[in-house]
Structure formats: C-alpha cells, structure tokens
Design an enzyme around this catalytic site. Structure first.
Site, mmCIF file in Angstrom:
data_model
loop_
_atom_site.group_PDB
_atom_site.id
_atom_site.type_symbol
_atom_site.label_atom_id
_atom_site.label_comp_id
_atom_site.label_asym_id
_atom_site.label_seq_id
_atom_site.Cartn_x
_atom_site.Cartn_y
_atom_site.Cartn_z
ATOM 1 N N LYS A 11 -1.754 15.714 -9.815
ATOM 2 C CA LYS A 11 -0.921 15.523 -10.883
ATOM 3 C C LYS A 11 0.127 16.711 -11.259
ATOM 4 C CE LYS A 11 -1.689 11.181 -11.949
ATOM 5 N NZ LYS A 11 -0.830 10.425 -11.601
ATOM 6 N N TYR A 46 -7.881 15.624 -8.417
ATOM 7 C CA TYR A 46 -6.932 14.948 -9.411
ATOM 8 C C TYR A 46 -5.971 15.760 -9.940
ATOM 9 C CZ TYR A 46 -5.386 11.252 -12.582
ATOM 10 O OH TYR A 46 -4.549 10.354 -13.248
ATOM 11 N N ASP A 51 1.031 -1.078 0.065
ATOM 12 C CA ASP A 51 -0.126 -0.004 -0.005
ATOM 13 C C ASP A 51 0.949 1.090 -0.196
ATOM 14 O OD1 ASP A 51 -1.752 2.018 0.562
ATOM 15 O OD2 ASP A 51 -2.620 1.369 2.522
ATOM 16 N N SER A 54 0.085 12.913 -15.947
ATOM 17 C CA SER A 54 -1.188 12.943 -16.660
ATOM 18 C C SER A 54 -1.058 14.373 -17.425
ATOM 19 C CB SER A 54 -2.481 12.802 -15.896
ATOM 20 O OG SER A 54 -3.250 13.204 -16.620
#
Length: 256
Positions: A172, A168, A67, A148
């Site tokens: 990124k 998100y 993890d 991304s």
C-alpha cells in the site's frame, strides 16, 4: 451530490475487485448515479448477484471477468470495454489481496508474489490501459486508487504478539508512490486526467477485517463500504481545476 454527478451520467467506469466490500459498493453507487459500470472480478457470478437488487437505476452494471495480476486478462477486459462502450472515463483501482504470511515464514514465496502482483502490478496494468483509452479519445478522465491507512504507516506490533503487517503495508505504501508517479507522468503528457488516492481506515467487509484474527482489529469501530463509495463520488465531482490527490478516511474512535 445528485446534481454534481450529472456530468458522469452515461460515462464508462471500470471498477476492479468489484465482487464484494468496497469494490461492490463503489460499482453499485456509480451505476445508481447513471454511469455504465464495468465491474471486474475473477468470478463473474459474484458481480451478477449484485445486479439482482438493482431495479430501475439510471445506469447499468456489467460483469467482466478479469484477473488483474495477469496482463493478458487485463488487456482482454479493457479491449472488451472499449469495443462495447467506446472506452474508459473513470477507473477505480480497488482489486487486491491480503496475506497473514510473515516475511520470515518458510515457503511463503507464492503468497508474497500474489500480494505484489495484485496490489501493485494489477494497479499499474489497469491504470496504463485506462490512460491509453482516455488519451486516445482526448478525455479528461479520472483514476481513483483505493489505498489504505496502512499505505502511510506501519502498525506497531504488540510485544510478544504476532505482527499483522507482513507485505500488505509495503504494497500500500507502493500505491501511495505509484499515485504520485502517475500524477507526474500525466502532467508530463500534458493531459487533464486526474488521479486520486483514497486511504480508508478499518472498513466492514474489507480484506483486513475479513482475514485477520487480530483481536484489537475486531474491537475497533469500522466504517461501511458505502462511506468509501461516497468519498469516490466526492472526489470525482469537484471542479475541473481541483484534484484531490490524497484523501484519508477514519471511522470515529479508530486508533490504528
């Protein structure tokens, strides 16, 4: 490409988030090119299923439970890699999560923290362990961050429609900054370790296309996970004097 990968044959690669999508494609591709791949994921059984179709390959694929949002779990996984195979030569940071929760939603703290822990902290924890391993053995290794296009631009929301961005893109964007900060630290430490950020556009089986219900995303063309895996191969097989710092990939016709 086959010839240029010979320098990596028998070397050890750690790939995070390797149970599906881009991570799985990268792990399998590296193993086929002769690397000893330690594929990290929360569920080892998903990694084991990838090995079924790997017959008579040059390298090997090993399932490692980890993890990346948990520091002890990361240390345990990397310690196992070092004791079993000697150390890390290549790290591909691909692990991450996605949430539809907006900043202004009620009771969203757990989801927001989950993004930060997996996308940012997990990347840093794994990079720290890999660099330690490379420096201890005086290895000119390589770290590849799977970023991304959302790490460079926040997608414009359609008026009246729910935004698809949330935390998100900020996460990124942080990876873009982390990549540069680590690059500068590696120079300060006088190492030849390389670090690269690869920013794919929309990709089949990635967490955005799998989790979002945005109709526009569903209509746009998407690249395949193997396309991203091949870009990793390209970046790690350039001459020692060249480092690809940032590589942006977009499928033809995408208009994100």
């Amino acid at each position: 490409m086959e010839e240029s990968m010979k320098r990596w044959e028998g070397k050890v690669a750690v790939v995070t988030g390797a149970s599906q999508g881009i991570g799985a494609a990268v792990a399998v591709t590296l193993a086929k090119h002769g690397m000893i791949v330690c594929a990290l994921a929360k569920r080892k059984d998903k990694i084991e299923s990838l090995r079924v179709g790997l017959i008579k390959i040059k390298g090997q694929l090993n399932a490692v439970e980890c993890d990346i949002a948990n520091e002890q779990s990361v240390q345990t996984a990397f310690t196992w890699v070092e004791k079993t195979f000697g150390g890390v030569d290549l790290l591909v940071n691909n692990g991450g999560v996605y949430t539809k929760a907006l900043f202004t939603d009620e009771n969203n703290s757990r989801e927001l923290k989950n993004i930060i822990d997996n996308e940012i902290l997990g990347n840093i924890l794994c990079s720290r362990q890999a660099i330690k391993s490379m420096k201890t053995r005086d290895v000119n290794g390589h770290i590849v961050n799977i970023n991304s296009i959302f790490g460079h631009k926040v997608n414009q929301a359609v008026p009246g429609n729910k935004p698809m961005n949330s935390l998100y893109p900020p996460a990124k964007h942080a990876i873009s900054a982390v990549t540069e900060c680590i690059r500068q630290e590696l120079l300060y430490l006088q190492t030849q370790i390389k670090i690269t950020s690869i920013s794919p556009g929309l990709c089949e089986q990635d967490i955005i296309t799998s989790c979002t219900d945005n109709e526009l995303v569903g209509l746009m063309p998407k690249m395949k996970p193997d396309d991203v895996a091949n870009s990793v191969i390209y970046c790690i097989t350039l001459p020692d004097t060249i480092n690809v710092h940032e590589l942006v990939l977009k499928p033809i016709g995408e208009f994100v």
